[in-house]
Design an enzyme around this catalytic site. Sequence first.
Site, PDB file in Angstrom:
ATOM      1  N   CYS A 202      39.242  42.673  45.333  1.00 39.79           N
ATOM      2  CA  CYS A 202      40.289  41.746  45.765  1.00 39.79           C
ATOM      3  C   CYS A 202      41.582  42.467  46.125  1.00 39.79           C
ATOM      4  CB  CYS A 202      40.593  40.743  44.647  1.00 39.79           C
ATOM      5  SG  CYS A 202      39.167  39.884  43.988  1.00 39.79           S
ATOM      6  N   ASP A 203      41.990  43.418  45.291  1.00 38.60           N
ATOM      7  CA  ASP A 203      43.340  43.979  45.388  1.00 38.60           C
ATOM      8  C   ASP A 203      43.413  45.462  45.740  1.00 38.60           C
ATOM      9  OD1 ASP A 203      44.318  41.471  44.612  1.00 38.60           O
ATOM     10  OD2 ASP A 203      44.093  41.972  42.490  1.00 38.60           O
TER      11      ASP A 203
ATOM     12  N   CYS B 224      40.277  43.005  39.594  1.00 34.67           N
ATOM     13  CA  CYS B 224      39.332  42.954  40.715  1.00 34.67           C
ATOM     14  C   CYS B 224      39.714  43.968  41.793  1.00 34.67           C
ATOM     15  CB  CYS B 224      39.290  41.549  41.303  1.00 34.67           C
ATOM     16  SG  CYS B 224      38.159  41.381  42.709  1.00 34.67           S
TER      17      CYS B 224
END
Length: 323
Positions: free
Chosen positions: A138-139, A135
Site C-alpha cells: 500500500c505505502d 502494508c
Amino acid sequence: MAEKIKCLIIGSGPAGYTAAIYAGRANLSPVLYAGMQPGGQLTTTTDIENFPGYPNGISGFEMMEEFRKQAEKFGAEIRMGNVTETDLSNSPYRITIDGKETVEAETLIIATGATAKYLGLADERKYAGAGVSACATCDGFFYRKKTVAVVGGGDTACEEAIYLSNVAEKVYLIVRKPELRASKIMQIRVKTIPNIEILFEQEVVGLSGEKFVEGATILKRRGQEDESTYELPIDGLFLAIGHHPNTEVFKQWLDTDETGYIITQPGTPITKVAGVFAAGDVADPDYRQAITAAASGCKAAIEAERYLSTMEVCEIIAERKSK
C-alpha cells in the site's frame, strides 16, 4: 420483537461498503453496521494511489466517505454499532448490537476485517500515517530511494522487505530472535538481496521525528555482547508481525483457520452456514488490499441475492404443494 433485515452487513471498509452498494442496487434493503472503526483500516492511510479510478491519489478517509455515500445513494442504511453476540444456529440469524439491540437477518455478510498487530508503542499511534505502516504494497511507493525498516521474522516480513528492496534505497529487517522464522526459500531470498540488512536480536523501542518518522530507537537484546540502545536513521517503519482477523463473535458458528480467518469455499465468499458470507480481509490472509476487499464485497452481495431468490422460489413451491 426483533427487527427483521433481509441483508445485514457487518463492517464498513471497502468490502462492507461495496457489498452495500450491490445489495442496494439489487433491492435487498441492506442495513450496514459500521463497527468500531467506521471505514475500516483504510481510514488510517493518508494517500492511496493504487486504487483504479484515482490517478491523482486520494486519502483513505475520503475514499471511504465516497464509498459510504454511494452505498446510501442506492438505499443502504448505515448505522453505528458493534456486534457483540451472534446466533447462527438457525435462519433468520440473530445478531446482537452493543450488547442491547437484537436484529434478525435472512442473509449476513461479514466484513469485519483484520487488525494489524502492533508492537504496543505509543509512538506507533503518534506516527500512524506519518512513517508507520502495516502494508508495504500500500505505502511502499512513498519511500522511493529512502531508508526503511521492517519489523518481523516470518514469511510476511521477508515478503515486505523484498518488495521494499525494489523501491527503497536501504531496507533493515529487524528481528527479535537470533534467526528468521520464515521458510527456507524466503530466508535465502532475503539474505541474498544487497540492500537488505538483517538486524538479529534487536527490537524497536521508540520512534523519533518532528512530523514524520526520522529514526528508530533500537534495543540490542540479551545474547549479544551488550544490551544497549542506539538510534537508527530511517524514513519509514513497516510492521509485519501479523494480523488479527476480527472474527471472535463468529468462531462458534463458522470454520476458521489456525489464525482465525474465516474459511470460505475457494474463490467465493460462501461459508459453511447457508446465507452467511465473508468478504474482505476477514477471510483473506494473503492479499489484504482495498481492491480485493471491494471485489469480495461485490461477490458476497451477489451471492446473498442469489440465496434469497432461491429461498423465495422454494417457499413458492412449498406453498403450492401445501394447497
